[in-house]
Design a protein around this motif. Structure first.
Motif: not given
Length: 314
Positions: A81, A259, A262
């Protein structure tokens, strides 16, 4: 008074004079220590710690803070992520920074041209978006992006144009970059324009006597002399790009394509305040800070001869 007393008094006066500057600096040094140095040190300390959970994690002593070493840093640098957020911010910067500085330079050159009319109104109109807070600007643009409430989509529909949803996964990075562009051009234009106004007018007159056109003057005189300002604005823009937070965070409730991770700072916010993992968030914050410092310092080293050539000659 004796000679010894006079010498002691003079020494005391000299000592007070030497200490006087530190007295004036003391408030700033205290504030720096309390609100910058100590938080940075505490973040470094937390980044090297973690929580050990015993059993179900309930009851007194079930959660114990222990030494973690560089485990949090390893987890942050290998987190998919975090890597994805870095890629998105890199794309965002590649779209935003060259376009923003290019428009800022163009507007500064146009305002500095003697043939331009309405300079006062133009300067205010270009600079005014910078005065709008990022959250408010993001809300304004967010509603303009929504097909259901945007007047632009209404006009496009009446004209029969098939316009894609700007908040879709394919276009959302352009939507966020547009907000940064709208708000950042004015500030950078003002910095560059101020640099252009400091150029002696004799240079322009000599160039015109030699037959140089306005474009030639801009390319051969104005832009080279304003290069330190361009380097400064590029550095500020690069740092702001790495720290993008307000725009995607404000647009996030309007679309499901942004998200909670991000951008890197959004990941720090999620880890710290949603997952209550301040240790991982601290490690990620330190990584972002070090990356910002390395990129900024490396960029300055790369362009220092160009940026500080005038200062070196003076």
């Amino acid at each position: 008074m004796t000679t010894t007393e006079l010498a002691a008094s003079a020494a005391a006066v000299r000592r007070r004079r030497r200490l006087a500057p530190y007295g004036f600096l003391a408030p700033a040094m205290v504030l720096f220590a309390l609100f910058l140095a100590l938080p940075i040190g505490y973040a470094l300390y937390l980044s090297l710690r973690t929580v050990k959970v015993s059993g179900l994690g309930l009851g007194k002593g079930a959660r114990t803070e222990i030494w973690a070493g560089f485990t949090n840093y390893t987890a942050a640098l290998t987190d998919p992520e975090f890597i994805a957020s870095v890629v998105r911010v890199t794309l965002y910067g590649l779209l935003l920074v060259p376009t923003m500085l290019g428009l800022a330079l163009l507007f500064a050159l146009l305002l500095d041209s003697r043939r331009t009319c309405g300079k006062g109104v133009s300067k205010i109109a270009i600079f005014l978006p910078y005065a709008v807070p990022a959250v408010i600007a993001s809300l304004l643009w967010g509603f303009l992006y929504l097909p259901g409430v945007s007047p632009f989509y209404y006009v496009f529909e009446k004209l029969g144009w098939d316009v894609p949803d700007i908040l879709s996964a394919q276009w959302v990075v352009f939507a966020i970059a547009n907000i940064g562009l709208w708000g950042g051009v004015g500030f950078n234009m003002l910095v560059i324009y101020t640099s252009l106004k400091s150029i002696p007018s004799e240079l322009y007159e000599a160039a015109r006597l030699d037959g140089a056109s306005e474009i030639g003057i801009a390319l051969r005189i104005k832009i080279p002399i304003a290069m330190p300002s361009l380097i400064l604005t590029f550095l500020f823009s690069m740092v702001a790009t790495l720290q993008v937070f307000a725009e995607p965070m404000t647009l996030r409730p309007l679309t499901n394509t942004i998200s909670s991770t991000w951008s890197p700072l959004m990941k720090v916010y999620r880890d710290a305040f949603t997952r209550d993992d301040i240790y991982s968030a601290s490690a990620t914050s330190v990584v972002i800070a070090v990356a910002t410092f390395v990129l900024s310092f490396g960029f300055l080293l790369l362009v220092q001869n160009r940026a500080f050539a005038q200062e070196s000659r003076s």
